[in-house]
Design a protein around this motif. Structure first.
Motif, PDB file in Angstrom:
ATOM      1  N   VAL A 165       0.855  -1.183   0.000  1.00 52.05           N
ATOM      2  CA  VAL A 165       0.000   0.000   0.000  1.00 52.05           C
ATOM      3  C   VAL A 165       0.895   1.237   0.000  1.00 52.05           C
ATOM      4  O   VAL A 165       1.848   1.318   0.776  1.00 52.05           O
ATOM      5  N   LEU A 166       0.606   2.186  -0.872  1.00 54.88           N
ATOM      6  CA  LEU A 166       1.389   3.419  -0.980  1.00 54.88           C
ATOM      7  C   LEU A 166       0.572   4.585  -0.430  1.00 54.88           C
ATOM      8  O   LEU A 166      -0.551   4.829  -0.880  1.00 54.88           O
ATOM      9  N   ILE A 167       1.146   5.311   0.534  1.00 58.05           N
ATOM     10  CA  ILE A 167       0.470   6.445   1.165  1.00 58.05           C
ATOM     11  C   ILE A 167       1.141   7.728   0.714  1.00 58.05           C
ATOM     12  O   ILE A 167       2.363   7.880   0.818  1.00 58.05           O
ATOM     13  N   LEU A 168       0.328   8.672   0.219  1.00 55.27           N
ATOM     14  CA  LEU A 168       0.837   9.918  -0.344  1.00 55.27           C
ATOM     15  C   LEU A 168       0.246  11.112   0.407  1.00 55.27           C
ATOM     16  O   LEU A 168      -0.828  11.619   0.056  1.00 55.27           O
ATOM     17  N   PRO A 169       0.903  11.602   1.459  1.00 52.64           N
ATOM     18  CA  PRO A 169       0.442  12.833   2.117  1.00 52.64           C
ATOM     19  C   PRO A 169       0.856  14.047   1.284  1.00 52.64           C
ATOM     20  O   PRO A 169       1.972  14.115   0.778  1.00 52.64           O
ATOM     21  N   ILE A 170      -0.054  15.017   1.154  1.00 51.87           N
ATOM     22  CA  ILE A 170       0.205  16.220   0.371  1.00 51.87           C
ATOM     23  C   ILE A 170      -0.350  17.443   1.096  1.00 51.87           C
ATOM     24  O   ILE A 170      -1.546  17.508   1.389  1.00 51.87           O
ATOM     25  N   ASN A 171       0.522  18.405   1.370  1.00 52.13           N
ATOM     26  CA  ASN A 171       0.073  19.719   1.837  1.00 52.13           C
ATOM     27  C   ASN A 171      -0.319  20.532   0.603  1.00 52.13           C
ATOM     28  O   ASN A 171       0.535  20.978  -0.148  1.00 52.13           O
ATOM     29  N   ARG A 172      -1.612  20.702   0.409  1.00 54.22           N
ATOM     30  CA  ARG A 172      -2.076  21.349  -0.822  1.00 54.22           C
ATOM     31  C   ARG A 172      -1.759  22.840  -0.860  1.00 54.22           C
ATOM     32  O   ARG A 172      -1.869  23.467  -1.923  1.00 54.22           O
ATOM     33  N   ASP A 173      -1.375  23.435   0.280  1.00 57.32           N
ATOM     34  CA  ASP A 173      -0.979  24.839   0.286  1.00 57.32           C
ATOM     35  C   ASP A 173       0.390  25.050  -0.349  1.00 57.32           C
ATOM     36  O   ASP A 173       0.778  26.188  -0.609  1.00 57.32           O
ATOM     37  N   VAL A 174       1.128  23.964  -0.574  1.00 63.46           N
ATOM     38  CA  VAL A 174       2.499  24.056  -1.070  1.00 63.46           C
ATOM     39  C   VAL A 174       2.578  23.806  -2.574  1.00 63.46           C
ATOM     40  O   VAL A 174       3.466  24.317  -3.249  1.00 63.46           O
ATOM     41  N   VAL A 175       1.655  23.007  -3.095  1.00 62.33           N
ATOM     42  CA  VAL A 175       1.711  22.602  -4.507  1.00 62.33           C
ATOM     43  C   VAL A 175       0.497  23.149  -5.257  1.00 62.33           C
ATOM     44  O   VAL A 175      -0.442  23.672  -4.663  1.00 62.33           O
ATOM     45  N   SER A 176       0.506  23.000  -6.570  1.00 58.21           N
ATOM     46  CA  SER A 176      -0.578  23.525  -7.402  1.00 58.21           C
ATOM     47  C   SER A 176      -1.803  22.619  -7.340  1.00 58.21           C
ATOM     48  O   SER A 176      -1.722  21.430  -7.018  1.00 58.21           O
ATOM     49  N   ALA A 177      -2.945  23.215  -7.698  1.00 53.67           N
ATOM     50  CA  ALA A 177      -4.180  22.435  -7.773  1.00 53.67           C
ATOM     51  C   ALA A 177      -4.072  21.354  -8.837  1.00 53.67           C
ATOM     52  O   ALA A 177      -4.619  20.256  -8.685  1.00 53.67           O
ATOM     53  N   LYS A 178      -3.364  21.624  -9.912  1.00 53.61           N
ATOM     54  CA  LYS A 178      -3.176  20.633 -10.976  1.00 53.61           C
ATOM     55  C   LYS A 178      -2.422  19.415 -10.440  1.00 53.61           C
ATOM     56  O   LYS A 178      -2.799  18.273 -10.724  1.00 53.61           O
ATOM     57  N   PHE A 179      -1.372  19.652  -9.661  1.00 52.69           N
ATOM     58  CA  PHE A 179      -0.592  18.572  -9.072  1.00 52.69           C
ATOM     59  C   PHE A 179      -1.466  17.731  -8.139  1.00 52.69           C
ATOM     60  O   PHE A 179      -1.501  16.500  -8.225  1.00 52.69           O
ATOM     61  N   THR A 180      -2.197  18.418  -7.259  1.00 51.89           N
ATOM     62  CA  THR A 180      -3.067  17.717  -6.311  1.00 51.89           C
ATOM     63  C   THR A 180      -4.143  16.921  -7.031  1.00 51.89           C
ATOM     64  O   THR A 180      -4.447  15.778  -6.678  1.00 51.89           O
ATOM     65  N   GLY A 181      -4.733  17.513  -8.057  1.00 50.03           N
ATOM     66  CA  GLY A 181      -5.777  16.825  -8.805  1.00 50.03           C
ATOM     67  C   GLY A 181      -5.262  15.588  -9.511  1.00 50.03           C
ATOM     68  O   GLY A 181      -5.958  14.565  -9.579  1.00 50.03           O
ATOM     69  N   TRP A 182      -4.047  15.654 -10.028  1.00 54.40           N
ATOM     70  CA  TRP A 182      -3.480  14.491 -10.705  1.00 54.40           C
ATOM     71  C   TRP A 182      -3.277  13.355  -9.717  1.00 54.40           C
ATOM     72  O   TRP A 182      -3.585  12.191 -10.022  1.00 54.40           O
ATOM     73  N   ILE A 183      -2.771  13.668  -8.525  1.00 56.97           N
ATOM     74  CA  ILE A 183      -2.552  12.637  -7.505  1.00 56.97           C
ATOM     75  C   ILE A 183      -3.878  12.017  -7.080  1.00 56.97           C
ATOM     76  O   ILE A 183      -3.994  10.797  -6.936  1.00 56.97           O
ATOM     77  N   ALA A 184      -4.894  12.846  -6.883  1.00 50.27           N
ATOM     78  CA  ALA A 184      -6.211  12.313  -6.517  1.00 50.27           C
ATOM     79  C   ALA A 184      -6.729  11.378  -7.601  1.00 50.27           C
ATOM     80  O   ALA A 184      -7.356  10.353  -7.307  1.00 50.27           O
ATOM     81  N   GLY A 185      -6.432  11.712  -8.853  1.00 54.82           N
ATOM     82  CA  GLY A 185      -6.915  10.892  -9.955  1.00 54.82           C
ATOM     83  C   GLY A 185      -6.318   9.502 -10.009  1.00 54.82           C
ATOM     84  O   GLY A 185      -6.978   8.556 -10.426  1.00 54.82           O
ATOM     85  N   ILE A 186      -5.064   9.343  -9.576  1.00 56.58           N
ATOM     86  CA  ILE A 186      -4.430   8.026  -9.621  1.00 56.58           C
ATOM     87  C   ILE A 186      -4.636   7.228  -8.335  1.00 56.58           C
ATOM     88  O   ILE A 186      -4.237   6.067  -8.263  1.00 56.58           O
ATOM     89  N   SER A 187      -5.238   7.844  -7.324  1.00 55.98           N
ATOM     90  CA  SER A 187      -5.373   7.202  -6.018  1.00 55.98           C
ATOM     91  C   SER A 187      -6.631   6.349  -5.938  1.00 55.98           C
ATOM     92  O   SER A 187      -7.657   6.669  -6.545  1.00 55.98           O
ATOM     93  N   ASP A 188      -6.548   5.287  -5.157  1.00 52.45           N
ATOM     94  CA  ASP A 188      -7.714   4.444  -4.889  1.00 52.45           C
ATOM     95  C   ASP A 188      -8.552   5.017  -3.752  1.00 52.45           C
ATOM     96  O   ASP A 188      -9.779   4.897  -3.757  1.00 52.45           O
ATOM     97  N   TYR A 189      -7.872   5.582  -2.754  1.00 46.63           N
ATOM     98  CA  TYR A 189      -8.529   6.244  -1.632  1.00 46.63           C
ATOM     99  C   TYR A 189      -8.098   7.708  -1.641  1.00 46.63           C
ATOM    100  O   TYR A 189      -6.911   8.004  -1.816  1.00 46.63           O
ATOM    101  N   VAL A 190      -9.047   8.618  -1.433  1.00 51.06           N
ATOM    102  CA  VAL A 190      -8.727  10.036  -1.355  1.00 51.06           C
ATOM    103  C   VAL A 190      -9.383  10.621  -0.110  1.00 51.06           C
ATOM    104  O   VAL A 190     -10.612  10.578   0.038  1.00 51.06           O
ATOM    105  N   ILE A 191      -8.536  11.146   0.783  1.00 50.46           N
ATOM    106  CA  ILE A 191      -8.993  11.841   1.986  1.00 50.46           C
ATOM    107  C   ILE A 191      -8.587  13.303   1.853  1.00 50.46           C
ATOM    108  O   ILE A 191      -7.424  13.609   1.583  1.00 50.46           O
ATOM    109  N   ILE A 192      -9.531  14.209   2.062  1.00 54.48           N
ATOM    110  CA  ILE A 192      -9.256  15.638   1.977  1.00 54.48           C
ATOM    111  C   ILE A 192      -9.604  16.281   3.310  1.00 54.48           C
ATOM    112  O   ILE A 192     -10.682  16.050   3.869  1.00 54.48           O
ATOM    113  N   SER A 193      -8.673  17.080   3.817  1.00 57.14           N
ATOM    114  CA  SER A 193      -8.880  17.761   5.091  1.00 57.14           C
ATOM    115  C   SER A 193      -9.108  19.247   4.856  1.00 57.14           C
ATOM    116  O   SER A 193      -8.537  19.851   3.943  1.00 57.14           O
TER     117      SER A 193
END
Length: 251
Positions: A165-193
């Motif tokens: 299982v691969l876990i990808l934590p992302i601080n969305r304040d640091v990266v672009s919305a495009k980057f975050t959206g791409w990661i969400a697209g390849i993920s099986d589980y997506v948790i947003i805080s």
């Protein structure tokens, strides 16, 4: 009734993205998942892009994950890219470094670490891998290079540790919305805080994607208690298709 974010164990071979803002407590979730998997006989690998090893240990200790103990007992390995890049190296068992960190060579060097050092440690154990953090990797290599490297990593590990299982934590304040959206697209589980700060701090988490049968999206309130264990992360379901429930530990 317990409020469980994951009704079933994480699916073998799945990708879990945890997307949070700069004031969120959700960054603890990745370490909590590692702690629980090790407790259940699993093996963990941390690819570290954010902190010197002592800082990483302090962060993990917030949920009771004693990194130095698990390293010494062969339950955990760290690929310390941060320490490799910035010459902050520590002589510890099962902590591995690479020379000349660059996007062109980093993945082949990590592949060798897996082949020569990590695979003999894994044996037949369930494996969970944490990239700490994906935004840290993006700051080091750039967003587009990081996405390319991540694609290569996913392909490579699908061969040598296909059920991990691969876990990808992302601080969305640091990266672009495009980057975050791409990661969400390849993920099986997506948790947003999401954190709101006023007289009180109110944090909500949204489970918006899951491969569980019959899955429907859900909203939880998140808060942190004092104990240093995975149980300090408390959640209470407050929205979604299933009935809301009383507060319980994150799972």
């Amino acid at each position: 009734m317990k409020a469980q974010i994951f009704r079933e164990p994480l699916s073998p071979g799945s990708i879990v993205s945890i997307i949070y803002d700069g004031y969120s407590s959700a960054w603890m979730m990745g370490f909590a998942i590692l702690k629980r998997e090790i407790q259940e006989g699993g093996f963990a690998v941390i690819s570290n892009y954010n902190l010197p090893i002592p800082g990483l240990c302090r962060s993990a200790r917030q949920v009771g994950l004693e990194i130095e103990k698990e390293l010494s007992e062969d339950n955990l390995a760290i690929i310390d890219v941060f320490g490799s890049k910035y010459s902050a190296r520590y002589d510890k068992k099962n902590v591995f470094y690479v020379d000349n960190v660059s996007p062109e060579t980093i993945n082949p060097k990590i592949d060798l670490i897996y082949r020569d050092h990590i695979m003999p440690l894994i044996k037949n154990r369930k494996t969970v891998r944490l990239i700490n953090t994906l935004d840290g990797a993006a700051l080091m290599f750039g967003e587009m290079e990081t996405l390319k490297l991540l694609n290569q990593t996913i392909a490579g590990r699908s061969k040598d540790v296909p059920d991990s299982v691969l876990i990808l934590p992302i601080n969305r304040d640091v990266v672009s919305a495009k980057f975050t959206g791409w990661i969400a697209g390849i993920s099986d589980y997506v948790i947003i805080s999401s954190t709101q700060m006023g007289e009180d701090i109110e944090e909500k988490i949204y489970l918006v994607k899951s491969p569980e049968e019959g899955f429907t999206s859900a909203v939880y309130r998140l808060w942190i208690t004092e104990e240093k264990s995975p149980e300090r992360i408390k959640v209470k379901r407050i929205g979604g298709s299933r009935k809301a429930s009383s507060g319980s530990s994150f799972r």
